[in-house]
Design an enzyme around this catalytic site. Sequence first.
Site, PDB file in Angstrom:
ATOM      1  N   ILE A 159      18.874  60.297  24.104  1.00 38.73           N
ATOM      2  CA  ILE A 159      19.910  60.245  23.059  1.00 38.73           C
ATOM      3  C   ILE A 159      19.272  60.430  21.681  1.00 38.73           C
ATOM      4  O   ILE A 159      19.769  61.190  20.846  1.00 38.73           O
ATOM      5  CB  ILE A 159      20.710  58.933  23.156  1.00 38.73           C
ATOM      6  CG1 ILE A 159      21.489  58.887  24.482  1.00 38.73           C
ATOM      7  CG2 ILE A 159      21.666  58.776  21.964  1.00 38.73           C
ATOM      8  CD1 ILE A 159      22.137  57.557  24.807  1.00 38.73           C
ATOM      9  N   ARG A 239      22.540  49.124  21.290  1.00 38.62           N
ATOM     10  CA  ARG A 239      23.071  47.818  21.676  1.00 38.62           C
ATOM     11  C   ARG A 239      23.041  46.898  20.474  1.00 38.62           C
ATOM     12  O   ARG A 239      22.082  46.923  19.682  1.00 38.62           O
ATOM     13  CB  ARG A 239      22.245  47.202  22.814  1.00 38.62           C
ATOM     14  CG  ARG A 239      22.462  47.882  24.172  1.00 38.62           C
ATOM     15  CD  ARG A 239      23.845  47.616  24.730  1.00 38.62           C
ATOM     16  NE  ARG A 239      24.004  48.114  26.097  1.00 38.62           N
ATOM     17  CZ  ARG A 239      24.518  49.311  26.395  1.00 38.62           C
ATOM     18  NH1 ARG A 239      24.855  50.149  25.436  1.00 38.62           N
ATOM     19  NH2 ARG A 239      24.673  49.677  27.666  1.00 38.62           N
ATOM     20  N   GLU A 268      29.787  41.806  22.005  1.00 44.86           N
ATOM     21  CA  GLU A 268      31.027  42.594  21.832  1.00 44.86           C
ATOM     22  C   GLU A 268      31.991  42.322  22.979  1.00 44.86           C
ATOM     23  O   GLU A 268      31.536  41.991  24.095  1.00 44.86           O
ATOM     24  CB  GLU A 268      30.692  44.084  21.754  1.00 44.86           C
ATOM     25  CG  GLU A 268      30.071  44.642  23.039  1.00 44.86           C
ATOM     26  CD  GLU A 268      29.659  46.107  22.886  1.00 44.86           C
ATOM     27  OE1 GLU A 268      29.986  46.888  23.810  1.00 44.86           O
ATOM     28  OE2 GLU A 268      29.048  46.465  21.853  1.00 44.86           O
ATOM     29  N   HIS A 286      32.627  50.695  20.596  1.00 42.55           N
ATOM     30  CA  HIS A 286      31.742  51.168  21.671  1.00 42.55           C
ATOM     31  C   HIS A 286      32.298  52.414  22.347  1.00 42.55           C
ATOM     32  O   HIS A 286      32.547  52.454  23.558  1.00 42.55           O
ATOM     33  CB  HIS A 286      31.492  50.057  22.713  1.00 42.55           C
ATOM     34  CG  HIS A 286      30.212  50.277  23.504  1.00 42.55           C
ATOM     35  ND1 HIS A 286      29.476  49.257  24.035  1.00 42.55           N
ATOM     36  CD2 HIS A 286      29.557  51.415  23.855  1.00 42.55           C
ATOM     37  CE1 HIS A 286      28.432  49.741  24.682  1.00 42.55           C
ATOM     38  NE2 HIS A 286      28.444  51.054  24.583  1.00 42.55           N
TER      39      HIS A 286
HETATM   40  C1  8YV Z   1      29.233  52.724  28.210  1.00 39.26           C
HETATM   41  C2  8YV Z   1      26.933  52.683  27.395  1.00 39.26           C
HETATM   42  O1  8YV Z   1      30.383  53.230  27.774  1.00 39.26           O
HETATM   43  O2  8YV Z   1      26.203  53.799  29.279  1.00 39.26           O
HETATM   44  C3  8YV Z   1      25.965  52.915  28.476  1.00 39.26           C
HETATM   45  O3  8YV Z   1      24.938  52.199  28.528  1.00 39.26           O
HETATM   46  O4  8YV Z   1      26.717  51.918  26.542  1.00 39.26           O
HETATM   47  C4  8YV Z   1      28.189  53.365  27.416  1.00 39.26           C
HETATM   48  O5  8YV Z   1      28.086  54.619  27.958  1.00 39.26           O
HETATM   49  C5  8YV Z   1      29.343  51.298  28.059  1.00 39.26           C
HETATM   50  O6  8YV Z   1      28.249  50.749  28.553  1.00 39.26           O
HETATM   51  C6  8YV Z   1      30.532  50.784  28.787  1.00 39.26           C
HETATM   52  O7  8YV Z   1      30.704  49.485  28.424  1.00 39.26           O
END
Ligand code: 8YV
Length: 320
Positions: A159, A239, A268, A286
């Site tokens: 990412i 996060r 969250e 999120h």
């Molecule tokens: C999710 C994300 O949408 O994949 C992950 O780790 O943070 C996101 O893609 C999220 O975790 C769903 O709560």
Amino acid sequence: MAKPKLLVTRRLPPAVTDRVNATYDAVTNADDHIMSADEVIEKAQGKDALLVTPADKVNAALIERLPASVRMIATFSVGYEHIDLEACKKRGTPVSNTPDVLTDATADITLLLMLGAARRAYEGERAVREAAWKSWSTTYMLGVHMTGKRLGIFGMGRIGQAVAKRARAFDMEVHYSNRNRLPADLEQGATFHANPEDLLGVSDFFSINAPASPETFHWLNAARIAKLPDNAIVINTARGTLVDDAALIAALKSGKLFSAGLDVFENEPNLNPAYRELQNVFLLPHLGSATVDTRNAMGFKALDNLDAFFAGKPLLDRVV
Ligand code: 8YV
């Protein structure tokens, strides 16, 4: 051959649910309520595997109580800090995640937050909606210029690299820190800072793209925020636990920071309520991977890993 028995803890996108029901004897969660640990354990009885999400706390206590029939856990996420991997390893339970398919969507949201925070999108949007915008003026709601500025990326994984690629399109000077320096073809001219502390001073925009872990807990604290350039902008799509909220809120209130763009929050959705009072923070719930294509791809990837497991093949995205 009998279909493997699967517990799906949250409601999944329709196309994914169709594939679940086609290939698994599954217990799903149509009303999408958050299952308690007791409910997960009750519904896991006789199941061969679990398909969970970050909303499920798959900690050592829950893993301890899992019926012996459960032999694999797939998470509908790239992040897996909600799963006690050591406990899974000890139990001999492989775990898979869903990397790659959400990289672009999450990087796109990062750029949205960078632009939204820099150009005061929240205030502007609200002023128009609430008819508070009375007239144009040369000094009305001035923001921070983004093109050509320095971007510091904390965590240059998939990412982070996708964010860098987008930032280069804005002629931004990319700096990064990461556990390991990237090979030149992935670094693409970005400047590596072996000591992440040194990244702070060169970050007009500071983007958090590292995973949650004990090492990164509250990494961005008051002392580190003080090392950012005055008027800097902080972005978090990783996060919430990587940020010390009290320190960030204080820096936004004091004007040390121009603004922040946040998609993730500690505890969250019960984020620190002080964020809601601030004008100079762009807040999202999120939404990193929240596109139809991406969520379908995440579901299919989780199922690809489950299919591989039940076919006796190696998992594609094994984290333990
Ligand atoms: C999710 C994300 O949408 O994949 C992950 O780790 O943070 C996101 O893609 C999220 O975790 C769903 O709560």
